[in-house]
Design an enzyme around this catalytic site. Structure first.
Site, mmCIF file in Angstrom:
data_model
loop_
_atom_site.group_PDB
_atom_site.id
_atom_site.type_symbol
_atom_site.label_atom_id
_atom_site.label_comp_id
_atom_site.label_asym_id
_atom_site.label_seq_id
_atom_site.Cartn_x
_atom_site.Cartn_y
_atom_site.Cartn_z
ATOM 1 N N VAL A 161 1.026 -1.398 -0.050
ATOM 2 C CA VAL A 161 0.135 0.175 0.222
ATOM 3 C C VAL A 161 0.910 1.104 -0.076
ATOM 4 O O VAL A 161 0.868 2.356 -0.254
ATOM 5 C CB VAL A 161 -0.895 0.507 1.014
ATOM 6 N N PHE A 207 -8.273 1.159 -1.172
ATOM 7 C CA PHE A 207 -9.106 -0.464 -1.969
ATOM 8 C C PHE A 207 -8.384 -0.364 -3.148
ATOM 9 O O PHE A 207 -9.311 -1.061 -3.571
ATOM 10 C CB PHE A 207 -10.982 0.948 -2.404
ATOM 11 N N GLU A 255 -4.504 -5.719 -6.050
ATOM 12 C CA GLU A 255 -3.137 -5.841 -6.411
ATOM 13 C C GLU A 255 -2.720 -5.641 -8.212
ATOM 14 O O GLU A 255 -3.747 -6.283 -7.994
ATOM 15 C CB GLU A 255 -2.467 -6.674 -5.436
ATOM 16 N N LYS A 301 -13.977 0.078 5.222
ATOM 17 C CA LYS A 301 -13.255 -1.362 4.779
ATOM 18 C C LYS A 301 -13.108 -2.755 4.435
ATOM 19 O O LYS A 301 -13.584 -3.037 3.642
ATOM 20 C CB LYS A 301 -11.914 -0.761 5.359
ATOM 21 N N PHE A 330 -17.585 -8.964 -10.433
ATOM 22 C CA PHE A 330 -16.937 -9.663 -9.089
ATOM 23 C C PHE A 330 -17.983 -11.365 -8.235
ATOM 24 O O PHE A 330 -18.167 -11.411 -7.653
ATOM 25 C CB PHE A 330 -16.603 -9.471 -7.656
ATOM 26 N N GLY A 337 -15.244 -19.870 -8.696
ATOM 27 C CA GLY A 337 -14.077 -19.983 -8.554
ATOM 28 C C GLY A 337 -14.379 -21.186 -7.774
ATOM 29 O O GLY A 337 -14.609 -21.074 -6.479
ATOM 30 N N GLY A 397 -8.432 -15.507 -2.817
ATOM 31 C CA GLY A 397 -7.718 -15.119 -2.073
ATOM 32 C C GLY A 397 -6.962 -13.912 -1.569
ATOM 33 O O GLY A 397 -7.610 -12.622 -2.155
ATOM 34 N N CYS A 419 -6.623 -9.788 1.989
ATOM 35 C CA CYS A 419 -6.786 -8.918 1.760
ATOM 36 C C CYS A 419 -8.458 -9.154 2.799
ATOM 37 O O CYS A 419 -8.740 -9.316 3.592
ATOM 38 C CB CYS A 419 -8.252 -7.789 1.539
ATOM 39 N N ARG A 462 0.096 -14.458 -0.813
ATOM 40 C CA ARG A 462 -0.473 -15.008 0.943
ATOM 41 C C ARG A 462 -1.902 -14.904 0.691
ATOM 42 O O ARG A 462 -3.199 -14.883 -0.682
ATOM 43 C CB ARG A 462 -0.999 -13.024 1.358
HETATM 44 C C1 UDX Z 1 -9.568 -6.370 -2.715
HETATM 45 C C2 UDX Z 1 -9.978 -4.948 -2.994
HETATM 46 O O1 UDX Z 1 -10.701 -5.354 -4.895
HETATM 47 C C3 UDX Z 1 -8.920 -3.836 -2.469
HETATM 48 O O2 UDX Z 1 -10.218 -3.024 -3.447
HETATM 49 C C4 UDX Z 1 -9.118 -3.924 -1.341
HETATM 50 O O3 UDX Z 1 -8.324 -3.152 -0.503
HETATM 51 C C5 UDX Z 1 -8.437 -5.130 -0.758
HETATM 52 O O4 UDX Z 1 -8.292 -6.080 -1.266
HETATM 53 P P1 UDX Z 1 -6.958 -7.457 -4.177
HETATM 54 O O5 UDX Z 1 -7.037 -8.449 -2.975
HETATM 55 O O6 UDX Z 1 -5.693 -6.770 -4.345
HETATM 56 O O7 UDX Z 1 -8.249 -6.710 -4.367
HETATM 57 O O8 UDX Z 1 -7.791 -8.495 -4.988
HETATM 58 P P2 UDX Z 1 -9.358 -8.660 -5.630
HETATM 59 O O9 UDX Z 1 -8.764 -8.339 -7.488
HETATM 60 O O10 UDX Z 1 -10.067 -7.711 -4.549
HETATM 61 O O11 UDX Z 1 -9.305 -10.229 -5.793
HETATM 62 C C6 UDX Z 1 -9.462 -11.344 -4.966
HETATM 63 C C7 UDX Z 1 -9.157 -12.421 -4.614
HETATM 64 O O12 UDX Z 1 -10.896 -12.374 -5.599
HETATM 65 C C8 UDX Z 1 -8.578 -13.377 -5.495
HETATM 66 O O13 UDX Z 1 -8.770 -14.439 -5.335
HETATM 67 C C9 UDX Z 1 -8.925 -12.940 -6.785
HETATM 68 O O14 UDX Z 1 -8.760 -13.295 -7.584
HETATM 69 C C10 UDX Z 1 -10.531 -13.652 -6.546
HETATM 70 N N1 UDX Z 1 -12.561 -12.981 -7.431
HETATM 71 C C11 UDX Z 1 -11.606 -11.626 -7.966
HETATM 72 C C12 UDX Z 1 -12.451 -14.224 -8.190
HETATM 73 O O15 UDX Z 1 -12.290 -15.219 -7.833
HETATM 74 N N2 UDX Z 1 -13.747 -13.716 -9.132
HETATM 75 C C13 UDX Z 1 -14.046 -12.619 -9.631
HETATM 76 O O16 UDX Z 1 -14.950 -11.508 -10.235
HETATM 77 C C14 UDX Z 1 -13.439 -11.313 -8.873
#
Ligand code: UDX
Length: 466
Positions: A12, A158, A161, A212, A257, A261, A265, A268, A336
């Site tokens: 971050v 928010f 990555e 958050k 979202f 799957g 992971g 967050c 992670r």
């Molecule tokens: C997340 C939040 O999106 C972000 O706003 C917050 O502040 C930090 O945590 P991040 O952990 O980087 O971000 O990844 P993100 O893109 O949100 O994906 C999280 C998980 O959900 C991943 O394992 C991803 O593969 C999964 N995912 C996401 C799905 O399985 N399906 C989807 O449609 C979207």
């Protein structure tokens, strides 16, 4: 132009610093001198950065004249208008956010600060942490016999990555809170440097902190909902991708979202759902929906694991599997809470031999550090598909997995692909079918022709017509 200090040069702190340095003087403090040295080296083009984030290194280089990196607290806190705390809050063994790094940063500020300023917490923390930060700072000031006007607020991050730099540039919204109206105004003006007022969401401190957890838990629950639905789809021969489209076009639901799957992971979702669940319990509130989302996220990995295992008649011993993708999502070195790593551990415990590939080289370096037995890493995607491979398991949705070069896969001794992220695109699926591959996924196994229509009809007759 303001003077900003960021405490913590992690996933971050570092991207945020790089971004804000387009307009402000930014000093980044991290007690680990190795990190400071490494990032300075990256700016000078001498070495790779210690985190992999698209566009970050370029931004650091472009803004280097307004960036200072230091592991000296005194230098870091010489003259800030704002101090942002962006240190880790990893889950402890009870699933609660460990606040010791945040508390340490607060005490550090109190020990050396020599002026009035606004301290803002960016780390993900349980509601009320800003008050703790305030107390820690004031304790240290008291010890020194000093008195400064220091307001403490919260501004949760928010960014995701892989898209961090883009999220920083064009955020959907900027949530920030402070109970002191003057400080809240100052923060509003700070954010107005870079963003339109319509994007700003000022609020009370605890509301901001809770926002958050609320956002991440809402997204995690939504994914768990879809992931569970994919299990039912497998059972009755429905295609979860079709359902994603079918409900995603309802504008009240939206398309994002919804991709099913074998679980979510990252740093967050798992941590924050667990943390809010614990926080609710400790506050006497049972957050049943979130608890169910957490449970479902474990169940779907198990479902996918069992699916793979069953394919080999319940015996993985001696089976050679290629794992494509170990980062918790595509394009990151971050492992992670990676569902793929979780799956790898289970496959390995069950006797499988694994050849692991990820397009992000640092993800493989991090994977090797886990020291798992029966796993070798491989720097080339198609080197994993050797004659001895019994199946490919797709663990994240990297671009090169979505449309694989099937001609290079035909040498596999067992032509099976387990797609845990449902990411292989339609034309490639056809090619796979034509080349005699078995394709198994999460909630769209119709292609594997495992669904028995008669069974479904008999079931309806028996259970619904009596
Ligand atoms: C997340 C939040 O999106 C972000 O706003 C917050 O502040 C930090 O945590 P991040 O952990 O980087 O971000 O990844 P993100 O893109 O949100 O994906 C999280 C998980 O959900 C991943 O394992 C991803 O593969 C999964 N995912 C996401 C799905 O399985 N399906 C989807 O449609 C979207």
């Amino acid at each position: 132009m303001k003077n900003v200090t960021i405490m913590g040069a992690g996933y971050v702190g570092l991207p945020t610093a790089a971004h804000w340095a387009s307009q402000h003087n930014v000093t980044v403090y991290d007690p680990f001198n190795d990190k400071i040295k490494c990032v300075k080296g990256t700016i000078e083009g001498k070495n790779d950065n210690y985190i992999h984030e698209k566009g970050l290194d370029e931004k650091l280089r472009n803004n280097k004249s307004r960036l200072i990196f230091t592991s000296s607290l005194e230098n870091a806190l010489e003259n800030p208008d704002f101090v942002f705390i962006a240190v880790g809050t990893p889950p402890n063994n009870k699933g609660r956010a460990d606040l010791s790094y945040v508390a340490q940063a607060a005490s550090d500020i109190g020990k050396v600060i020599n002026k009035d300023c606004i301290v803002v917490n960016k780390s993900t923390v349980p509601p009320g942490t800003a008050y703790l930060v305030e107390e820690k700072i004031n304790d240290e000031l008291k010890k020194r016999g000093e008195q400064y006007n220091i307001s403490v607020g919260s501004c949760p991050e928010f960014m995701a990555e892989g898209t961090a730099m883009e999220n920083l540039r064009t955020p959907d919204r900027i949530v920030f809170g402070c109970d002191n109206p003057k400080a809240l105004d100052a923060l509003t003006n700070f954010f107005l440097y870079q963003h339109d007022r319509s994007r700003l969401v000022p609020m009370r401190t605890v509301s901001s902190e809770l926002t958050k957890y609320a956002a991440n838990s809402m997204l995690a629950s939504r994914l768990s909902f879809m992931n569970e639905l994919s299990i039912l789809c497998d059972e009755i021969g429905a295609d979860v991708k079709e359902i994603e489209r079918g409900i995603g076009l309802d504008f009240r639901i939206g398309k994002k979202f919804l991709k099913a799957g074998f679980g979510y992971g990252g740093s967050c979702f798992g941590k924050d759902t667990m943390a809010i669940s614990q926080f609710g319990r400790l506050s006497g509130v049972d957050l049943g929906v979130i608890n169910a989302a957490i449970k479902a996220n474990g169940d779907v990995v198990d479902h996918f694991f069992q699916k793979i295992r069953q394919h080999y008649a319940g015996n993985l011993s001696g089976r050679n599997l290629a794992i494509w993708g170990v980062g918790f999502k595509a394009g990151t070195d971050d492992l992670r809470d990676s569902r793929s790593v979780e799956l790898v551990k289970r496959l390995e415990r069950d006797g499988a031999n694994l050849v692991v590939y990820d397009p992000v080289p640092m993800a493989l370096t991090n994977f090797n550090q886990l020291g798992l037995a029966n796993c070798v890493t491989c720097n080339e995607q198609y080197d994993t598909a050797l004659e001895k491979i019994d199946g490919i398991v797709i663990g994240n949705e990297a671009m090169s997995f979505r449309d694989p070069d099937i001609s290079k896969l035909t040498v596999m001794r067992n032509k099976v692909i387990f797609d845990g992220k449902n990411c292989v695109v339609e034309p490639a699926l056809n090619d796979l079918r034509e080349n005699g591959f078995i394709y198994k996924s999460m909630g769209k196994d119709i292609m594997a022709a495992c669904v028995d229509k008669n069974k479904l009809v008999r079931f309806l007759e028996e259970e619904y017509m009596s």
